[in-house]
Design an enzyme around this catalytic site. Structure first.
Site, PDB file in Angstrom:
ATOM      1  CG  ASP A  37      -2.165   0.866   1.019  1.00 34.35           C
ATOM      2  OD1 ASP A  37      -3.214   0.305   0.676  1.00 34.35           O
ATOM      3  OD2 ASP A  37      -2.072   2.101   1.170  1.00 34.35           O
ATOM      4  CG  ASN A  90      -7.236  -3.873  -5.039  1.00 36.72           C
ATOM      5  OD1 ASN A  90      -8.410  -3.942  -5.398  1.00 36.72           O
ATOM      6  ND2 ASN A  90      -6.851  -3.156  -3.987  1.00 36.72           N
ATOM      7  CE1 TYR A 156     -11.385   3.837 -10.894  1.00 33.42           C
ATOM      8  CE2 TYR A 156     -13.352   3.293 -12.163  1.00 33.42           C
ATOM      9  CZ  TYR A 156     -12.467   3.014 -11.136  1.00 33.42           C
ATOM     10  OH  TYR A 156     -12.665   1.898 -10.358  1.00 33.42           O
ATOM     11  CE  LYS A 160      -9.937   0.869 -12.242  1.00 27.19           C
ATOM     12  NZ  LYS A 160      -8.970   0.042 -11.474  1.00 27.19           N
ATOM     13  CB  ILE A 189     -17.806  -1.954  -3.573  1.00 30.68           C
ATOM     14  CG1 ILE A 189     -17.438  -2.802  -4.808  1.00 30.68           C
ATOM     15  CG2 ILE A 189     -17.638  -2.753  -2.296  1.00 30.68           C
ATOM     16  CD1 ILE A 189     -18.358  -3.974  -5.064  1.00 30.68           C
ATOM     17  CB  THR A 191     -16.753   1.619   0.726  1.00 31.42           C
ATOM     18  OG1 THR A 191     -16.959   2.777  -0.108  1.00 31.42           O
ATOM     19  CG2 THR A 191     -16.365   0.446  -0.151  1.00 31.42           C
TER      20      THR A 191
END
Length: 250
Positions: A37, A90, A156, A160, A189, A191
């Site tokens: 990270d 990721n 983005y 992707k 997702i 979050t």
């Protein structure tokens, strides 16, 4: 579970969210996991929780957008655990919404550097290590926005989409050498960040855009990733798998 016993894995962006869930599931299934990270403390927190649960993991601070960090990351995994067999690329970022005609050029460069260049750098050093280890499996984290567009998110969406193509090329070049590469495309997702950034009305509207009528969970994405990394997916390479609750089915 010991499905990944004897395997060494890298998870980039493993200090939170989807990456954290994947790292913990891999460790629970027996893998030795290098959690990378850009925030060392975040990676160390995840590693500590893995250790408390009886797993094996190490933290490594890395900026995915820097080629040398990716090289050092792979070397760290090999030096620490003896080989590299699995990788989940990721790490990713977004940018403030803005139309293309007004898009901040620095923001474009920043998003592409992490979301596309960073994955290429990962592959560049992960693949030779896996070939040397006798084979392996890689999952690149794309997005549902790797198959559809959304306004005001050019960097983005473009990154992707490109990541899906990069995944296919890696599979064509290295599957015969024992390294499978696939991409996963999560939908939206659930979050804390998503909930904090949306009004209740906007959240309800976003949920309604998914055929499932809700947002996804980190665990649901992790389950698909672990399947693709496993021997159960031995004939799957070069493909792009959505886990989006029907968002893209419109």
């Amino acid at each position: 579970m010991s499905e990944f016993e004897g395997k060494v894995a890298i998870v980039t962006g493993g200090g939170s969210g989807i990456g954290e869930a994947i790292a913990k599931e891999l460790a629970a299934a027996g893998a030795k996991v290098v959690v990378t990270d850009i925030k060392q403390d975040a990676a160390e927190r995840v590693v500590g929780e893995i250790a408390e649960a009886g797993g094996t993991a190490s933290a490594f601070e890395a900026n995915s957008a820097v080629a040398a960090d990716n090289e050092r990351m792979v070397q760290f995994a090999v030096d620490t655990y003896g080989a590299l067999h699995l990788a989940v690329n990721n790490a990713g970022i977004g940018a403030a919404p803005q139309p293309i005609g007004e898009y901040d050029v620095e923001a474009w460069d920043r998003v592409r550097a992490v979301d596309l260049d960073g994955v290429f750098y990962g592959l560049r050093y992960e693949i030779p290590a896996m070939v040397a280890a006798g084979g392996g499996a890689i999952v690149n984290m794309s997005s549902v926005l790797g198959s559809v567009g959304i306004a005001q998110n050019a960097a983005y969406v473009a990154s992707k989409h490109a990541l899906v193509g990069l995944t296919k090329v890696a599979a064509l070049e290295y599957t015969a050498q024992g390294v499978r590469t696939n991409a996963v495309g999560p939908g939206f997702i659930d979050t804390p960040l998503v909930r904090a950034s949306l009004s209740p009305e906007a959240l309800t509207a976003l949920e309604a855009e998914h055929a499932a009528g809700r947002l996804g969970t980190d665990a649901e994405v992790a389950a698909l990733v672990l399947f693709l990394l496993s021997d159960k997916a031995s004939f799957i390479s070069g493909s792009y798998h959505l886990v989006d609750g029907g968002y893209s089915a419109h």
